[in-house]
Design a protein around this motif. Structure first.
Motif, mmCIF file in Angstrom:
data_model
loop_
_atom_site.group_PDB
_atom_site.id
_atom_site.type_symbol
_atom_site.label_atom_id
_atom_site.label_comp_id
_atom_site.label_asym_id
_atom_site.label_seq_id
_atom_site.Cartn_x
_atom_site.Cartn_y
_atom_site.Cartn_z
ATOM 1 N N ASP A 234 0.848 -1.187 0.000
ATOM 2 C CA ASP A 234 0.000 0.000 0.000
ATOM 3 C C ASP A 234 0.886 1.240 0.000
ATOM 4 O OD1 ASP A 234 -1.657 2.225 0.907
ATOM 5 O OD2 ASP A 234 -3.181 0.698 1.312
ATOM 6 N N TYR A 236 0.249 4.268 0.579
ATOM 7 C CA TYR A 236 -0.037 5.264 1.613
ATOM 8 C C TYR A 236 0.415 4.795 2.994
ATOM 9 C CZ TYR A 236 -2.867 7.630 -1.896
ATOM 10 O OH TYR A 236 -3.288 8.274 -3.036
ATOM 11 N N THR A 237 0.157 3.518 3.306
ATOM 12 C CA THR A 237 0.476 3.021 4.650
ATOM 13 C C THR A 237 1.783 2.241 4.690
ATOM 14 O OG1 THR A 237 -0.737 0.945 4.314
ATOM 15 C CG2 THR A 237 -1.985 2.848 5.129
ATOM 16 N N GLU A 239 1.965 -0.820 4.175
ATOM 17 C CA GLU A 239 1.656 -2.189 4.568
ATOM 18 C C GLU A 239 1.578 -3.098 3.342
ATOM 19 O OE1 GLU A 239 -1.951 -2.178 6.734
ATOM 20 O OE2 GLU A 239 -1.149 -1.086 8.466
#
Length: 391
Positions: A234, A236-237, A239
């Protein structure tokens, strides 16, 4: 149904002399009408629907191609032919100046008829509705006497998936000139295995440890779909996310996650599985005792025709696998048919009212209604009217 009609004809002509047979043949066709009919009309129009595709000469962010996704259908049509001889009650009015096979008279559902003797409709047709083509028919034969009623019927209406056959014989007891009671037996067919949901049973089968024998996603494998594991990070995160995307038997991607597959394609597969299992189950035939009544009063300014039939809860299946019959409609558990479950009887009935009252030369009130409850099917239609003639 052909066998029933043949047996009925043999019973009628048995031990009848040649002269009597000629008279019977002449009376049978007297006042009957042969017809050929058809209609042509526009199909129902759908609301416009559009979607976009990526321009083959560009990228996702270039000007897209707008595609018309509206479903268009050719014109609807219906054509057929037949022969009919159905007497109308005094209050019934011929709907058109010609017959086209769509007519339905009260004597086809009420125990009594407007005349004694034979009445019949033998109609066959072909129709197209929104590009789907169906072959329909209605075969109806009834003989009414002072002390008996005999009726056989076969009807198929493809666009509503209706296929029904019946045969009945009743003794009739007139009470005065307006009222009568009747009692006898009726044979009916139905195709639906009420209460039986194959996919629910298949999905809820468990082993000795309580785990699913058939996990839901294996239904996709059964029909040639496949899932492919993937991971991505991801942006954005940061993860790492993992899931399964699904492809159809042609290798085309149809869903990007298990959840998306379950909410879209899987629903269609459930219905497909059920329909395939149901199609392998033969139609059912059941015999039931039936009682009925018929009250008929007619004057030019007031009429009332009330009638009904009640099928007693002593139904006996003579055709089809009784495990899937209406007797077991409430006996299916998550693991299949409940062992040693008691068969359940039920009540079916059919009733109707035709009412008219001309209060004066200018004012009249009218009501027509019929209600039928057969198995889980409930069919009703009614109309009410107030007519005021201005002079």
């Amino acid at each position: 149904m052909k066998k029933i009609l043949l047996i009925l004809c043999l019973l009628i002509t048995f031990n009848v002399s040649g002269q009597e047979k000629k008279k019977l043949f002449k009376d049978f066709f007297k006042y009957s009408t042969l017809y050929v009919s058809g209609d042509l009309k526009n199909s129902k129009e759908n609301a416009p629907s559009y979607f976009v595709r990526t321009n083959p000469n560009g990228s996702l962010y270039d000007v897209p191609v707008v595609v018309d996704g509206t479903d268009y259908y050719e014109h609807d049509y219906r054509y057929g032919f037949g022969i009919r001889k159905i007497a109308r009650f005094d209050y019934e009015i011929k709907g058109k100046q010609y017959y086209d096979g769509t007519e339905s008279n009260v004597s086809m559902t009420a125990p009594n008829s407007a005349i004694t003797g034979f009445e019949y409709v033998f109609h066959t047709e072909k129709e197209r509705v929104r590009d789907d083509v169906f072959k329909n028919h209605r075969y109806f034969l009834k003989h009414s006497g002072k002390y008996h009623i005999v009726k056989v019927e076969s009807r198929k209406q493809g666009k509503v998936n209706f296929d029904y056959k019946s045969a009945e014989i009743r003794a009739k007891l007139p009470i005065g000139k307006k009222f009568s009671l009747s009692a006898g037996a009726i044979y009916r067919t139905h195709e639906r295995p009420y209460g039986y949901n194959p996919v629910e049973i298949w999905l809820n089968e468990t082993d000795s440890n309580g785990y699913a024998v058939n996990p839901w996603y294996t239904l996709g494998f059964y029909y040639g779909y496949d899932d492919i594991y993937y991971t991505y990070e991801d942006s954005y995160t940061g993860e790492t996310v993992s899931d399964w995307y699904w492809i159809n038997p042609e290798g085309e991607t149809v869903a990007y996650t298990d959840l998306q597959f379950r909410q879209t394609v899987f629903t269609d597969l459930m219905n497909r599985y059920n329909n395939e299992i149901w199609e392998d189950i033969d139609a059912f035939g059941v015999i039931s005792p039936v009682v009925g009544f018929d009250y008929y009063h007619y004057k030019n300014n007031f009429w009332l025709h009330a009638y009904g039939s009640y099928l007693l809860p002593y139904h006996d299946y003579v055709k089809g696998d009784e495990a899937f019959s209406y007797h077991n409609r409430n006996n299916w558990g998550l693991g299949g048919l409940i062992e040693d479950a008691e068969k359940e009887q039920w009540e079916d009935y059919q009733t109707g009212v035709q009412f008219g009252w001309k209060l004066s030369k200018s004012i009249g009130i009218f009501f027509e209604g019929e209600y039928t409850k057969f198995w889980d099917s409930k069919i009703y239609n009614s109309s009410v009217g107030l007519n005021i003639t201005l002079k």
